[in-house]
Design a protein around this motif. Structure first.
Motif, PDB file in Angstrom:
ATOM      1  N   CYS A  44      -5.720   4.313  -6.258  1.00 22.69           N
ATOM      2  CA  CYS A  44      -5.384   4.169  -4.838  1.00 22.69           C
ATOM      3  C   CYS A  44      -5.103   5.540  -4.240  1.00 22.69           C
ATOM      4  CB  CYS A  44      -4.153   3.281  -4.671  1.00 22.69           C
ATOM      5  SG  CYS A  44      -4.475   1.563  -5.011  1.00 22.69           S
ATOM      6  N   PRO A  45      -5.384   5.725  -2.971  1.00 20.92           N
ATOM      7  CA  PRO A  45      -5.081   7.000  -2.319  1.00 20.92           C
ATOM      8  C   PRO A  45      -3.567   7.239  -2.269  1.00 20.92           C
ATOM      9  CG  PRO A  45      -6.521   5.641  -0.947  1.00 20.92           C
ATOM     10  CD  PRO A  45      -6.064   4.794  -2.072  1.00 20.92           C
ATOM     11  N   THR A  46      -3.183   8.501  -2.309  1.00 18.00           N
ATOM     12  CA  THR A  46      -1.769   8.866  -2.164  1.00 18.00           C
ATOM     13  C   THR A  46      -1.401   8.863  -0.685  1.00 18.00           C
ATOM     14  OG1 THR A  46      -2.234  11.220  -1.944  1.00 18.00           O
ATOM     15  CG2 THR A  46      -1.916  10.363  -4.191  1.00 18.00           C
ATOM     16  N   GLY A  47      -0.114   8.940  -0.407  1.00 20.29           N
ATOM     17  CA  GLY A  47       0.336   9.014   0.978  1.00 20.29           C
ATOM     18  C   GLY A  47      -0.218  10.227   1.693  1.00 20.29           C
ATOM     19  N   SER A  48      -0.291  11.344   0.996  1.00 19.59           N
ATOM     20  CA  SER A  48      -0.831  12.569   1.601  1.00 19.59           C
ATOM     21  C   SER A  48      -2.306  12.408   1.945  1.00 19.59           C
ATOM     22  CB  SER A  48      -0.658  13.748   0.647  1.00 19.59           C
ATOM     23  OG  SER A  48       0.701  13.997   0.427  1.00 19.59           O
ATOM     24  N   GLU A  49      -3.045  11.747   1.068  1.00 19.12           N
ATOM     25  CA  GLU A  49      -4.468  11.519   1.333  1.00 19.12           C
ATOM     26  C   GLU A  49      -4.663  10.573   2.514  1.00 19.12           C
ATOM     27  OE1 GLU A  49      -6.168  12.153  -3.193  1.00 19.12           O
ATOM     28  OE2 GLU A  49      -5.314  10.215  -2.631  1.00 19.12           O
ATOM     29  N   LEU A  50      -3.807   9.560   2.612  1.00 17.04           N
ATOM     30  CA  LEU A  50      -3.893   8.644   3.752  1.00 17.04           C
ATOM     31  C   LEU A  50      -3.556   9.359   5.058  1.00 17.04           C
ATOM     32  CD1 LEU A  50      -2.263   5.426   2.294  1.00 17.04           C
ATOM     33  CD2 LEU A  50      -4.656   5.736   2.954  1.00 17.04           C
TER      34      LEU A  50
END
Length: 104
Positions: A44-50
């Motif tokens: 799953c994408p990280t918060g930073s990636e989102l």
């Protein structure tokens, strides 16, 4: 909530708050989809990636053009003016009626 709404309420244009809510959900889903494609199916994408993908969102939404600045604030490039009128219904009940929306 929908079960308690009248037919007139269901057929009336959505409020500005509803439009912003719709655009917020759409922007989040769009950012999630782009981040998921970028990182692949293995995680799953990280918060930073989102957040990075959310900053790149740019679409014409229900409330106007939707973009976000580097600080995460919505980049409203224009002004939205809603013209509403309150009318008295039979029985003394009051109802807000949207007369028009001006987007600049």
């Amino acid at each position: 909530y929908v079960a308690a709404m009248t037919e007139q309420e269901l057929l009336s244009p959505p409020s500005m708050a509803s439009r912003y809510g719709y655009d917020g959900v759409f922007a989040s889903a769009l950012a999630w989809t782009k981040a998921r494609i970028r990182v692949g199916a293995e995680r799953c994408p990280t918060g930073s990636e989102l957040l990075e993908e959310l900053r790149g969102v740019d679409f014409q939404g229900a409330s106007g053009r939707v973009t976000f600045g580097d600080n995460g604030d919505r980049g409203d490039a224009g002004v939205i003016v809603m013209i509403r009128n309150t009318v008295a219904l039979a029985g003394g009940e009051l109802q807000d009626v949207e007369i028009g929306v001006y987007v600049a």
